[in-house]
Enzyme design. Structure first.
Site, PDB file in Angstrom:
ATOM      1  N   ASP A  14       0.828  -1.207   0.000  1.00 32.72           N
ATOM      2  CA  ASP A  14       0.000   0.000   0.000  1.00 32.72           C
ATOM      3  C   ASP A  14       0.862   1.256   0.000  1.00 32.72           C
ATOM      4  O   ASP A  14       0.465   2.287  -0.527  1.00 32.72           O
ATOM      5  CB  ASP A  14      -0.917  -0.011   1.237  1.00 32.72           C
ATOM      6  CG  ASP A  14      -2.057   0.982   1.128  1.00 32.72           C
ATOM      7  OD1 ASP A  14      -2.436   1.337   0.005  1.00 32.72           O
ATOM      8  OD2 ASP A  14      -2.579   1.406   2.179  1.00 32.72           O
ATOM      9  N   CYS A  26      -3.129   7.251  -2.159  1.00 36.44           N
ATOM     10  CA  CYS A  26      -4.127   6.500  -2.912  1.00 36.44           C
ATOM     11  C   CYS A  26      -4.285   7.159  -4.272  1.00 36.44           C
ATOM     12  O   CYS A  26      -4.684   8.323  -4.340  1.00 36.44           O
ATOM     13  CB  CYS A  26      -5.468   6.451  -2.188  1.00 36.44           C
ATOM     14  SG  CYS A  26      -6.740   5.588  -3.132  1.00 36.44           S
ATOM     15  N   HIS A  37      -5.698   6.281   6.835  1.00 35.75           N
ATOM     16  CA  HIS A  37      -4.755   7.206   6.217  1.00 35.75           C
ATOM     17  C   HIS A  37      -4.743   8.500   7.032  1.00 35.75           C
ATOM     18  O   HIS A  37      -5.707   8.803   7.745  1.00 35.75           O
ATOM     19  CB  HIS A  37      -5.141   7.453   4.760  1.00 35.75           C
ATOM     20  CG  HIS A  37      -4.815   6.289   3.871  1.00 35.75           C
ATOM     21  ND1 HIS A  37      -3.914   6.361   2.831  1.00 35.75           N
ATOM     22  CD2 HIS A  37      -5.256   5.010   3.891  1.00 35.75           C
ATOM     23  CE1 HIS A  37      -3.822   5.182   2.250  1.00 35.75           C
ATOM     24  NE2 HIS A  37      -4.627   4.342   2.863  1.00 35.75           N
ATOM     25  N   ASN A  48      -0.792   5.764   4.495  1.00 36.71           N
ATOM     26  CA  ASN A  48      -1.363   5.089   5.646  1.00 36.71           C
ATOM     27  C   ASN A  48      -0.612   5.565   6.893  1.00 36.71           C
ATOM     28  O   ASN A  48       0.525   6.024   6.804  1.00 36.71           O
ATOM     29  CB  ASN A  48      -1.191   3.579   5.453  1.00 36.71           C
ATOM     30  CG  ASN A  48      -2.096   2.752   6.337  1.00 36.71           C
ATOM     31  OD1 ASN A  48      -2.766   3.279   7.214  1.00 36.71           O
ATOM     32  ND2 ASN A  48      -2.102   1.468   6.104  1.00 36.71           N
TER      33      ASN A  48
END
Length: 301
Positions: A20, A243, A212, A252
């Site tokens: 991520d 993102c 986040h 995050n």
């Protein structure tokens, strides 16, 4: 959770930085990813998401996930998982020897359409063959649910909608649902309302949180979640990432910041904060950027 303490004795950190995090940074070498994962594997972390088996056309940063999985040195007590949005991705993940896979959908229709080009119900239908194969091969599947507070396209997400889609993921066969505040707009009271709604459908022991830190509320929201009994927290070393489908969303929450908070609350994580910080400094040097983690910056010599 003891009667005299509103906090759990222990929480599990699921490290998202290699997936991520790095999928939203500039492309780094396969060796840099392997070094990051191997460093993180020696910190006491028990679950590291190492990559994503998606089309390199859409996420070029994850094009080498198979090579990373096959070349890295694994620690026996670490779960190495990967994101698999479709059956083709699942099959590649299995060839690479992952321990677990994850699937993802959104609690909002707008994000689902813009992110994976289908409706929520269609996304769930797509996961059915993955779940069938995973069951046959005895592979645990984790479910990610995006936009559990707000959506960049649809605005606020109702807690009841989050609960409904989370229950759908559970019914599909996911062992755990990770509730994601994708654009980082959540605040503790809204997070509390959302978790309460979801908990009516799903045991708290099968929920995780994934916040986040765009608006600087991630730690406050995690604190809220753990006071409600949630003991699994997704984090990203050095606060890497963002993102691509949520403009302005920062990474995050930083693993280092969560570890420091847990230390201060007397919550065991089993993870060495200093070793995590060192892994973060190394990958940030490779990316030519500073860590987003306040704790990492404070620790840096």
């Amino acid at each position: 959770m003891s009667a005299t303490n509103k906090y759990p004795e222990k929480v599990t950190i699921v490290e998202m930085g290699a997936r991520d995090g790095l999928q939203n940074e500039r492309v780094v070498s396969t060796n840099a990813k392997i070094n990051l994962i191997e460093q993180l594997s020696e910190t006491g972390l028990s679950h590291i998401e190492v990559g994503s088996f998606v089309s390199p056309k859409w996420v070029p940063q994850m094009a080498d996930s198979k090579a990373v999985m096959e070349r890295m040195i694994r620690e026996p007590n670490v779960i190495y998982s990967a994101l698999t949005p479709n059956l083709q991705g699942f099959e590649k993940a299995m060839e690479s020897g992952v321990d677990q896979v994850a699937i993802f959908t959104s609690a909002s229709e707008g994000f689902c359409q813009n992110n994976i080009n289908c409706s929520i119900s269609e996304s769930l239908e797509r996961f059915a063959p993955i779940m069938e194969q995973a069951k046959q091969q005895n592979i645990p599947v984790r479910g990610y649910l995006s936009c559990v507070v707000d959506c960049p396209y649809d605005g606020p997400t109702s807690p009841e909608q989050v609960a409904s889609v989370a229950k759908d993921l559970l019914d599909l066969g996911c062992y755990e649902i990770s509730l994601g505040d994708t654009i980082g707009t959540g605040t503790p009271q809204r997070v509390s309302n959302m978790i309460q709604a979801v908990h009516k459908q799903i045991p708290i022991s099968q929920l995780a949180v994934h916040f986040h830190d765009t608006w600087g509320q991630a730690l406050a929201n995690i604190h809220q979640a753990i006071t409600m009994g949630i003991t699994v927290i997704d984090t990203s070393v050095a606060g890497l990432g963002g993102c691509p489908y949520a403009k302005g969303a920062s990474g995050n929450v930083a693993t280092e910041d969560v570890l420091y908070m847990c230390q201060g609350l007397g919550i065991e994580t089993g993870v060495d904060l200093n070793k995590v910080a060192q892994a973060g400094w190394a990958i940030c040097k490779n990316l030519n950027k500073q860590p987003s983690s306040k704790v990492s910056l404070a620790l840096r010599p």
